[in-house]
Each structure stands twice: as structure tokens, then as C-alpha cells.
Scaffold this motif. Structure first.
Motif, mmCIF file in Angstrom:
data_model
loop_
_atom_site.group_PDB
_atom_site.id
_atom_site.type_symbol
_atom_site.label_atom_id
_atom_site.label_comp_id
_atom_site.label_asym_id
_atom_site.label_seq_id
_atom_site.Cartn_x
_atom_site.Cartn_y
_atom_site.Cartn_z
ATOM 1 N N CYS A 9 0.831 -1.204 0.000
ATOM 2 C CA CYS A 9 0.000 0.000 0.000
ATOM 3 C C CYS A 9 0.869 1.259 0.000
ATOM 4 O O CYS A 9 2.087 1.199 0.165
ATOM 5 N N GLN A 10 0.221 2.399 -0.131
ATOM 6 C CA GLN A 10 0.925 3.672 -0.187
ATOM 7 C C GLN A 10 1.701 3.981 1.088
ATOM 8 O O GLN A 10 2.833 4.452 1.037
ATOM 9 N N THR A 37 -12.402 1.632 -6.807
ATOM 10 C CA THR A 37 -11.113 2.297 -6.967
ATOM 11 C C THR A 37 -11.231 3.797 -7.178
ATOM 12 O O THR A 37 -10.247 4.522 -7.046
ATOM 13 N N PHE A 71 -7.773 -4.077 1.273
ATOM 14 C CA PHE A 71 -7.314 -2.694 1.220
ATOM 15 C C PHE A 71 -6.546 -2.393 2.499
ATOM 16 O O PHE A 71 -6.585 -3.151 3.456
ATOM 17 N N CYS A 72 -5.857 -1.276 2.514
ATOM 18 C CA CYS A 72 -5.193 -0.821 3.737
ATOM 19 C C CYS A 72 -6.121 0.164 4.424
ATOM 20 O O CYS A 72 -6.479 1.193 3.845
ATOM 21 N N CYS A 75 -4.308 3.865 4.861
ATOM 22 C CA CYS A 75 -4.156 4.831 3.766
ATOM 23 C C CYS A 75 -5.215 4.688 2.680
ATOM 24 O O CYS A 75 -5.336 5.556 1.823
ATOM 25 N N THR A 77 -5.456 2.339 0.256
ATOM 26 C CA THR A 77 -5.046 1.734 -1.007
ATOM 27 C C THR A 77 -5.823 0.457 -1.300
ATOM 28 O O THR A 77 -5.815 -0.471 -0.498
ATOM 29 N N LEU A 79 -6.074 -3.111 -2.758
ATOM 30 C CA LEU A 79 -5.015 -4.094 -2.988
ATOM 31 C C LEU A 79 -5.474 -5.358 -3.702
ATOM 32 O O LEU A 79 -4.711 -5.925 -4.484
ATOM 33 N N SER A 95 -0.327 -1.446 -6.979
ATOM 34 C CA SER A 95 0.260 -1.755 -5.671
ATOM 35 C C SER A 95 1.594 -2.499 -5.790
ATOM 36 O O SER A 95 2.311 -2.628 -4.802
#
Length: 147
Positions: A9-10, A37, A71-72, A75, A77, A79, A95
Motif C-alpha cells: 500500500c501507499q 477504486t 485494502f489498507c 491509507c 489503497t 489491494l 500496488s
């Protein structure tokens, strides 16, 4: 060909490594991927779940009655996309640490393609480092431009 690739992730909270058999990827244009997204399509690499090793598992939500997305939660993101009863899953191309190695080989969810966004090669292009407004902000805060 079989290669181990890494991604995450970011913010770096969620990281993974995965064995990929090739560089083939696809774009999903379905409305669920667009909404999940916030983009016009989701770029995915399909992999075997058994080939993915998580340093830290993503958070998941049921994005429909038949699928879930990883996802995270720190942040945001996106995934993964997966059917829980499948041996395969999709990892988001963005990613990966080296997303440029993948090549799109097909479109999915073609009923929702926004054709005007597919071929943008003739549009003007601007580089981040050519925008002093953005460069100055990055240099003032962290002393360098982002990766």
C-alpha cells in the motif's frame, strides 16, 4: 518464467510478495471496480492465493454478496479482489513495486468501458518536476519529490 515480485500500500503498512508466472494483466471496467477504486478501470494481475505471502494482511470488506476486496485501512489503497471460494485472486497493478513490467492483455466488464479514456496518447503530457507549485510543496515538507 516464474518470478517473485513485491508490493504494498501507499503508506507501507501492508506488504506482500508473490510468485508471478508471467506479466499478463487485465483491466476491469465493471461499475463495481470503478466505484471501488474511484477510477475508470481497475488494473489487475491474477495470481494463485497460495503464491501470495503477506507481511501484514490487508483489511477486507465484502464488496458484493459474492466477492471481497482487500485494502489498507490506514491509507485506503485498494489491494485485492477475490471470490472467497476461489483458489485465485487479483492484485492491483498499482500496488506492485514495479507495475511497469505488466502488460494489459484484455478488458473485462466491457459493458462499462468509457471509450474516450482508452487511448490518450495524443494528449499533452506534463511531468511532476515541471510543476513548481507541487515541487515546492514537496521540497518544503520532505526535501524531495515522491517516488
Amino acid at each position: 518464467m516464474s518470478e517473485e515480485m513485491t508490493g504494498g500500500c501507499q503508506c507501507g503498512r501492508v506488504r506482500y510478495s508473490v510468485h508471478v508466472a508471467d506479466y499478463e494483466a487485465y483491466l476491469c471496467h465493471c461499475r463495481m471496480c470503478q466505484r471501488a477504486t474511484g477510477g475508470l478501470a481497475a488494473a489487475f494481475k491474477s495470481v494463485k492465493k497460495a503464491d501470495v505471502t503477506w507481511e501484514r494482511e490487508p483489511d477486507y470488506y465484502a464488496s458484493s454478496p459474492i466477492a471481497r476486496r482487500g485494502f489498507c485501512s490506514a491509507c485506503g489503497t485498494p489491494l485485492t479482489f477475490e471470490f472467497p471460494d476461489s483458489s485465485r485472486m487479483d492484485l492491483t497493478i498499482g500496488s506492485f513495486d514495479e507495475p511497469g513490467r505488466f502488460v494489459p492483455t484484455q478488458h473485462y466488464g466491457a459493458e462499462s468501458i468509457h471509450e474516450q479514456w482508452l487511448d490518450t496518447r495524443d494528449l499533452p503530457r506534463y511531468r511532476t518536476e515541471d510543476n513548481p507549485n507541487v515541487v515546492n510543496r514537496w521540497m518544503d515538507k520532505v526535501g524531495r519529490l515522491p517516488d
